[in-house]
Design a protein around this motif. Structure first.
Motif, PDB file in Angstrom:
ATOM      1  N   ALA A   1       7.736  67.815   9.001  1.00 37.82           N
ATOM      2  CA  ALA A   1       7.623  67.861  10.705  1.00 37.82           C
ATOM      3  C   ALA A   1       6.794  66.516  11.149  1.00 37.82           C
ATOM      4  N   THR A   2       7.377  65.897  12.359  1.00 43.03           N
ATOM      5  CA  THR A   2       6.889  64.794  12.714  1.00 43.03           C
ATOM      6  C   THR A   2       6.744  65.325  14.428  1.00 43.03           C
ATOM      7  N   SER A   3       5.636  64.852  15.019  1.00 40.21           N
ATOM      8  CA  SER A   3       5.703  65.262  16.383  1.00 40.21           C
ATOM      9  C   SER A   3       5.056  63.867  17.233  1.00 40.21           C
ATOM     10  N   VAL A   4       5.796  63.862  18.198  1.00 38.61           N
ATOM     11  CA  VAL A   4       5.979  62.600  19.122  1.00 38.61           C
ATOM     12  C   VAL A   4       5.856  63.119  20.633  1.00 38.61           C
ATOM     13  N   MET A   5       5.591  62.221  21.479  1.00 44.84           N
ATOM     14  CA  MET A   5       5.908  62.336  22.907  1.00 44.84           C
ATOM     15  C   MET A   5       7.110  61.437  23.375  1.00 44.84           C
ATOM     16  N   VAL A   6       8.012  62.419  24.220  1.00 44.19           N
ATOM     17  CA  VAL A   6       9.042  61.634  24.684  1.00 44.19           C
ATOM     18  C   VAL A   6       8.815  60.620  25.750  1.00 44.19           C
ATOM     19  N   PRO A   7       9.394  59.381  25.395  1.00 45.23           N
ATOM     20  CA  PRO A   7       8.980  58.520  26.691  1.00 45.23           C
ATOM     21  C   PRO A   7       9.663  58.878  28.078  1.00 45.23           C
ATOM     22  N   TYR A   8       8.815  58.572  28.949  1.00 45.19           N
ATOM     23  CA  TYR A   8       9.110  58.769  30.343  1.00 45.19           C
ATOM     24  C   TYR A   8      10.376  58.014  30.854  1.00 45.19           C
ATOM     25  N   GLY A   9      10.742  56.993  30.199  1.00 42.41           N
ATOM     26  CA  GLY A   9      11.765  56.302  30.503  1.00 42.41           C
ATOM     27  C   GLY A   9      13.135  57.128  30.459  1.00 42.41           C
ATOM     28  N   VAL A  10      13.159  58.284  29.737  1.00 39.17           N
ATOM     29  CA  VAL A  10      14.336  58.818  29.941  1.00 39.17           C
ATOM     30  C   VAL A  10      14.820  59.621  30.992  1.00 39.17           C
ATOM     31  N   ALA A  11      13.664  59.796  31.941  1.00 37.16           N
ATOM     32  CA  ALA A  11      14.142  60.424  33.181  1.00 37.16           C
ATOM     33  C   ALA A  11      15.462  59.831  33.817  1.00 37.16           C
ATOM     34  N   GLY A  12      15.981  60.843  34.236  1.00 42.88           N
ATOM     35  CA  GLY A  12      17.489  60.538  34.907  1.00 42.88           C
ATOM     36  C   GLY A  12      18.715  60.265  34.141  1.00 42.88           C
ATOM     37  N   ARG A  13      18.427  60.192  32.835  1.00 42.73           N
ATOM     38  CA  ARG A  13      19.483  60.173  32.104  1.00 42.73           C
ATOM     39  C   ARG A  13      20.002  61.652  31.663  1.00 42.73           C
ATOM     40  N   GLN A  14      21.549  61.487  31.267  1.00 46.54           N
ATOM     41  CA  GLN A  14      22.090  62.897  30.899  1.00 46.54           C
ATOM     42  C   GLN A  14      21.746  63.266  29.413  1.00 46.54           C
ATOM     43  N   SER A  15      21.462  62.112  28.619  1.00 40.95           N
ATOM     44  CA  SER A  15      21.176  62.151  27.208  1.00 40.95           C
ATOM     45  C   SER A  15      20.625  60.956  26.562  1.00 40.95           C
ATOM     46  N   THR A  16      19.833  61.058  25.625  1.00 39.61           N
ATOM     47  CA  THR A  16      19.009  59.961  24.801  1.00 39.61           C
ATOM     48  C   THR A  16      19.511  60.181  23.374  1.00 39.61           C
ATOM     49  N   THR A  17      19.447  58.806  22.592  1.00 41.31           N
ATOM     50  CA  THR A  17      19.709  58.801  21.379  1.00 41.31           C
ATOM     51  C   THR A  17      18.360  58.554  20.631  1.00 41.31           C
ATOM     52  N   ILE A  18      17.953  59.584  19.599  1.00 45.00           N
ATOM     53  CA  ILE A  18      16.798  59.771  18.920  1.00 45.00           C
ATOM     54  C   ILE A  18      17.275  59.140  17.831  1.00 45.00           C
ATOM     55  N   VAL A  19      16.266  58.139  17.185  1.00 46.05           N
ATOM     56  CA  VAL A  19      16.442  57.794  15.647  1.00 46.05           C
ATOM     57  C   VAL A  19      15.087  57.567  15.224  1.00 46.05           C
ATOM     58  N   LEU A  20      15.118  58.368  14.007  1.00 51.27           N
ATOM     59  CA  LEU A  20      13.632  58.312  13.168  1.00 51.27           C
ATOM     60  C   LEU A  20      13.716  57.242  12.070  1.00 51.27           C
ATOM     61  N   SER A  21      12.588  56.517  11.835  1.00 47.83           N
ATOM     62  CA  SER A  21      12.556  55.565  10.937  1.00 47.83           C
ATOM     63  C   SER A  21      11.328  56.003  10.006  1.00 47.83           C
ATOM     64  N   TYR A  22      11.736  55.906   8.656  1.00 47.40           N
ATOM     65  CA  TYR A  22      10.584  56.151   7.777  1.00 47.40           C
ATOM     66  C   TYR A  22      10.598  55.218   6.605  1.00 47.40           C
ATOM     67  N   GLN A  23       9.503  53.960   6.633  1.00 45.56           N
ATOM     68  CA  GLN A  23       9.613  53.313   5.559  1.00 45.56           C
ATOM     69  C   GLN A  23      10.838  52.369   5.368  1.00 45.56           C
ATOM     70  N   ASN A  24      11.329  52.030   6.768  1.00 43.63           N
ATOM     71  CA  ASN A  24      12.272  51.238   6.770  1.00 43.63           C
ATOM     72  C   ASN A  24      13.772  51.755   6.704  1.00 43.63           C
ATOM     73  N   ALA A  25      13.776  53.039   6.434  1.00 40.43           N
ATOM     74  CA  ALA A  25      15.111  53.678   6.192  1.00 40.43           C
ATOM     75  C   ALA A  25      15.286  54.756   7.489  1.00 40.43           C
ATOM     76  N   GLN A  26      16.426  54.707   8.251  1.00 42.14           N
ATOM     77  CA  GLN A  26      16.729  55.339   9.391  1.00 42.14           C
ATOM     78  C   GLN A  26      17.521  56.561   9.270  1.00 42.14           C
ATOM     79  N   SER A  27      17.277  57.558  10.124  1.00 44.30           N
ATOM     80  CA  SER A  27      18.154  58.670  10.068  1.00 44.30           C
ATOM     81  C   SER A  27      19.296  58.369  10.951  1.00 44.30           C
ATOM     82  N   ALA A  28      20.169  59.330  10.827  1.00 46.01           N
ATOM     83  CA  ALA A  28      21.422  59.058  11.458  1.00 46.01           C
ATOM     84  C   ALA A  28      21.031  59.416  13.256  1.00 46.01           C
ATOM     85  N   PRO A  29      21.577  58.582  14.013  1.00 49.04           N
ATOM     86  CA  PRO A  29      21.403  58.842  15.451  1.00 49.04           C
ATOM     87  C   PRO A  29      21.553  60.164  15.780  1.00 49.04           C
TER      88      PRO A  29
END
Length: 277
Positions: A104-132
């Motif tokens: 489990a990892t907790s973050v705050m969604v950036p305010y810059g997503v306002a007005g968009r229909q969707s956002t693409t989330i990517v989590l990186s851990y030790q330089n390995a990235q999750s699928a978008p």
């Protein structure tokens, strides 16, 4: 190098030695396993109904952080965008990290997503990235924090004297309680990602949506709704006056946000209670 086993020899020579020494060396390169995100939830209600600007969320999965939970850090009154080797981006913008762990990892969604229909989330851990992960963006996704961190039961609520509300410490009728929640959406003035409210000149910002409340289904007066002083932007404090005719005991409390007091669009989860004398 790509993952696999590599073998070679190293020759060591010296003017003080009659013959050089040859050593066989084997190098094993591991292929990192990418983090696997299984769900994105409101950190207070655990709802999965889209993310809103500034919302505190918790990401669940496997391999999404260190085995032992690592808390986020604050520099110059702003939460940093990484913790324990974990970073989470929304359309390429790094989010403030509250804590990170393998499940489990907790973050705050950036305010810059306002007005968009969707956002693409990517989590990186030790330089390995999750699928978008493409996730819906909503105007607000309100949730009240619970004392047991389950999304139900006694809410994260302070009585008028600053003590924690609960069955053993109920609030008096007509008194004002402070309710802590997240997911209120865009604010006025605009909130800064990761900044602490009312610290070093930062302001107490108000949600653009109208805030209303009920206790035991009875409309309650909202005396204040906005940033929680000294806490990160995205955590909202709502001061609610308990109606005089509220029944005693554990009563449901609901905070709603909408375009007017009569046209409510978004409400906090059911199951959060306020203890009333």
């Amino acid at each position: 190098l790509t993952g696999g086993k590599y073998t070679t020899t190293v020759t060591i020579s010296s003017s003080a030695a009659l013959t050089p020494a040859t050593v066989t060396v084997t190098l094993t390169v591991s292929t990192p396993v990418p983090p696997l995100v299984t769900s994105v939830n409101n950190a207070a209600s655990y709802s999965t109904a889209g993310v809103s600007p500034g919302e505190n969320i918790v990401i669940f999965g496997t391999g999404i952080g260190p085995a032992t939970l690592v808390g986020g850090t604050v520099t110059n009154n702003v939460w940093n965008n990484s913790a324990g080797g974990v970073q989470v981006t929304f359309d390429g913008v790094a989010a403030p990290v509250i804590y990170a762990s393998a499940l489990a990892t907790s973050v705050m969604v950036p305010y810059g997503v306002a007005g968009r229909q969707s956002t693409t989330i990517v989590l990186s851990y030790q330089n390995a990235q999750s699928a978008p992960l493409v996730y819906n963006v909503v105007q607000a996704a309100p949730g009240i924090y619970s004392q047991n961190a389950s999304g139900t039961g006694p809410g994260a609520i302070l009585n008028q004297d600053g003590s924690v509300n609960g069955p053993a410490n109920p609030a008096a009728k007509n008194s004002v309680v402070a309710v802590y929640m997240t997911g209120e959406g865009v604010t006025t003035p605009a909130s800064i990602d990761g900044a602490l409210a009312s610290v070093n000149g930062t302001s107490l910002n108000k949600p653009q949506l109208v805030v209303s409340a009920t206790v035991a289904g009875i409309p309650a007066n909202v005396q204040y709704a906005g940033s929680a002083p000294t806490l990160i932007y995205g955590v909202m404090q709502v001061n609610v006056q308990i109606p005089a005719n509220t029944p005693s005991g554990a009563q449901p409390i609901v905070i709603s946000l909408g375009t007017s007091t009569t046209a409510v669009s978004f409400s906090t989860q059911t199951g959060i209670t306020l203890a009333v004398q």
